[in-house]
Design an enzyme around this catalytic site. Structure first.
Site: not given
Length: 308
Positions: A61, A63, A65-66, A139, A210, A268
């Site tokens: 996805h 976000h 941090d990914h 998520h 996530d 995570h």
């Protein structure tokens, strides 16, 4: 055939000095598959000596941090004179956002970058003897998980039985193992099922990204050799996990238990837990009898075949 998992980034949205944002690399007999690319992924690859010859990147996805590691990684690959095409798989509808990251800071890669939007329950990649399947995760944005699923392997060839039946050592052994019947000099026909055992299962590695607890994750993880599951919080932040689209360690353990997975990696991890993940381990082990661990950045894990 070897399969090795390297945990490049095991932290949550806020990195710490010990945990980088999300990224996992699977090396399957030289096929290097990267799942997510949090900030600094290219440095983690150098630090842990995985090499840069990745063929595919799978984004769960959008976000930060990914995915914020993508621009730096693409530029590093460019600086290393890469020529081979790179394929990036991302949830359908997010292709333009990934393209913008690839070309961030006016970067124009000198090698082909192909971006593919994929939906749930698809084979994002299909190779000769394995595939990477997508599945829907729960998520708070458009998100997918990925499962690397190997095909069943041939059954074991019973050489002793073949020789008892009069099959001469040589090419006929291979023909039988490939599923073809053979005829002996005296006209006797020998069928593969007489000398070849039942097919043997391949390996399955599941990466959720996530997600809240999900029946779909348990379904696709059935019998998995390794389930890499979101465990952002311990029970002390259960409500926070639900509100933000994440799981607790206990919930990850429950999912692994329903799936009858062999091993569970809790990833995570929120920065609020710093270096103490004892509660994560204790709570997951209360609901899952298999092997549970919280990997450190750089930790590697070899995945054996189930019958080994």
């Amino acid at each position: 055939m070897s399969m090795r998992v390297t945990f490049l980034g095991t932290g949550g949205a806020v990195p710490t000095t010990e945990r980088n944002p999300s990224s996992v690399l699977v090396n399957r007999e030289g096929d290097r598959l990267l799942f997510d690319a949090g900030e600094g992924t290219q440095r983690q690859m150098m630090r842990f000596k995985t090499g840069f010859t990745i063929s595919d990147i799978f984004v769960t996805h959008l976000h930060g941090d990914h995915v914020l590691g993508l621009p730096g990684l693409i530029q590093t690959l460019d600086f290393n004179d890469r020529e081979e095409a790179l394929s990036i798989y991302t949830p359908a509808g997010t292709e333009e956002d990934i393209d913008a990251l690839v070309h961030a800071a006016a970067n124009q890669p000198s090698f082909p970058v192909h971006i593919y939007g994929v939906g749930p329950d698809e084979a994002a990649v299909r190779r000769d003897d394995y595939e990477v399947r997508t599945f829907r995760t729960d998520h708070d944005t458009n998100s997918l998980g990925y499962a690397l699923i190997e095909d069943d392997r041939k059954g074991r060839f019973d050489r002793e039985k073949a020789e008892e039946l009069g099959v001469p050592v040589g090419p006929k052994f291979s023909q039988l193992h490939e599923g073809d019947s053979v005829e002996l000099d005296d006209g006797t026909s020998i069928d593969p099922e007489q000398v070849v055992g039942d097919p043997r299962p391949g390996r399955t590695v599941v990466y959720t990204g996530d997600t809240r607890p999900s029946a779909k994750v348990a379904e696709i993880s059935e019998g998995a050799d390794l389930l890499i599951h979101d465990a952002t919080f311990a029970d002390d932040r259960k409500d926070r996990a639900a509100d933000t689209g994440h799981s607790t360690a206990r919930q990850a353990g429950e999912t692994a238990s329903r799936a009858d997975a062999a091993r569970l990696a809790l990833t995570h991890i929120s920065s609020r837990y710093a270096g103490d993940v004892s509660d994560h381990l204790d709570e997951a082990r209360e609901t899952f009898d298999g092997e549970v661990f919280v990997p450190d950045d750089g930790e590697t894990l070899d995945i054996p075949y189930p019958d080994e």
